[in-house]
Design a protein around this motif. Structure first.
Motif, PDB file in Angstrom:
ATOM      1  N   LYS A  76       0.832  -1.207   0.000  1.00  0.00           N
ATOM      2  CA  LYS A  76       0.000   0.000   0.000  1.00  0.00           C
ATOM      3  C   LYS A  76       0.866   1.256   0.000  1.00  0.00           C
ATOM      4  O   LYS A  76       0.634   2.182  -0.778  1.00  0.00           O
ATOM      5  CB  LYS A  76      -0.934  -0.002   1.208  1.00  0.00           C
ATOM      6  N   ARG A  77       1.875   1.295   0.862  1.00  0.00           N
ATOM      7  CA  ARG A  77       2.762   2.464   0.922  1.00  0.00           C
ATOM      8  C   ARG A  77       3.547   2.620  -0.373  1.00  0.00           C
ATOM      9  O   ARG A  77       3.730   3.728  -0.868  1.00  0.00           O
ATOM     10  CB  ARG A  77       3.726   2.341   2.096  1.00  0.00           C
ATOM     11  N   LEU A  78       4.022   1.510  -0.896  1.00  0.00           N
ATOM     12  CA  LEU A  78       4.801   1.554  -2.128  1.00  0.00           C
ATOM     13  C   LEU A  78       3.946   2.025  -3.299  1.00  0.00           C
ATOM     14  O   LEU A  78       4.379   2.824  -4.122  1.00  0.00           O
ATOM     15  CB  LEU A  78       5.392   0.174  -2.412  1.00  0.00           C
ATOM     16  N   GLN A  79       2.713   1.572  -3.356  1.00  0.00           N
ATOM     17  CA  GLN A  79       1.827   1.926  -4.458  1.00  0.00           C
ATOM     18  C   GLN A  79       1.396   3.394  -4.421  1.00  0.00           C
ATOM     19  O   GLN A  79       0.884   3.907  -5.411  1.00  0.00           O
ATOM     20  CB  GLN A  79       0.612   1.001  -4.483  1.00  0.00           C
ATOM     21  N   GLU A  80       1.619   4.078  -3.303  1.00  0.00           N
ATOM     22  CA  GLU A  80       1.352   5.509  -3.234  1.00  0.00           C
ATOM     23  C   GLU A  80       2.371   6.304  -4.044  1.00  0.00           C
ATOM     24  O   GLU A  80       2.127   7.441  -4.409  1.00  0.00           O
ATOM     25  CB  GLU A  80       1.358   5.987  -1.775  1.00  0.00           C
ATOM     26  N   GLY A  81       3.513   5.679  -4.329  1.00  0.00           N
ATOM     27  CA  GLY A  81       4.533   6.326  -5.139  1.00  0.00           C
ATOM     28  C   GLY A  81       4.196   6.225  -6.617  1.00  0.00           C
ATOM     29  O   GLY A  81       3.084   5.861  -7.005  1.00  0.00           O
ATOM     30  N   ILE A  82       5.162   6.519  -7.449  1.00  0.00           N
ATOM     31  CA  ILE A  82       4.986   6.485  -8.895  1.00  0.00           C
ATOM     32  C   ILE A  82       5.724   5.277  -9.456  1.00  0.00           C
ATOM     33  O   ILE A  82       6.878   5.034  -9.118  1.00  0.00           O
ATOM     34  CB  ILE A  82       5.516   7.784  -9.533  1.00  0.00           C
ATOM     35  N   GLY A  83       5.043   4.518 -10.297  1.00  0.00           N
ATOM     36  CA  GLY A  83       5.663   3.382 -10.970  1.00  0.00           C
ATOM     37  C   GLY A  83       5.479   2.053 -10.262  1.00  0.00           C
ATOM     38  O   GLY A  83       6.002   1.039 -10.705  1.00  0.00           O
ATOM     39  N   TYR A  84       4.751   2.013  -9.166  1.00  0.00           N
ATOM     40  CA  TYR A  84       4.578   0.787  -8.391  1.00  0.00           C
ATOM     41  C   TYR A  84       3.110   0.389  -8.258  1.00  0.00           C
ATOM     42  O   TYR A  84       2.749  -0.376  -7.369  1.00  0.00           O
ATOM     43  CB  TYR A  84       5.182   0.946  -6.994  1.00  0.00           C
TER      44      TYR A  84
END
Length: 98
Positions: A76-84
């Motif tokens: 969830k935290r990673l997907q808040e970024g771009i490209g994940y």
């Protein structure tokens, strides 16, 4: 209770051959690349010792930089970024019996 803990490994290794060998060693441990020099995955205690031993033995402490740290980074935290957006963690299959 899991025998594994999630770690992030970040590195800046000057020599191309040393960098490639280190990257391949991380892959052999089951870690995967988030970015060119950032890997993440689950390690057990023996695998973490192997990572530390390899780094201290094979890298140049005057030129190279590597750190590993336990992380609570999740999808969830990673997907808040771009490209994940479609990124999925693969969990290790080890466990400890109670």
């Amino acid at each position: 209770m899991s025998l594994y803990r999630r770690y992030m490994v970040c590195y800046d290794i000057v020599d191309n051959k040393s960098r490639t060998r280190f990257m391949n060693m991380l892959k052999d441990l089951g870690l995967f690349s988030l970015q060119k020099s950032v890997f993440i995955g689950q390690l057990n205690a023996a695998e973490l010792r192997s990572l530390k031993h390899y780094a201290h033995k094979n890298l140049d402490s005057k030129e190279d930089k590597v750190f590993w740290l336990p992380t609570a980074l999740d999808e969830k935290r990673l997907q808040e970024g771009i490209g994940y957006k479609n990124f999925t963690f693969i969990e290790a299959d080890g466990y400890a019996s109670l």
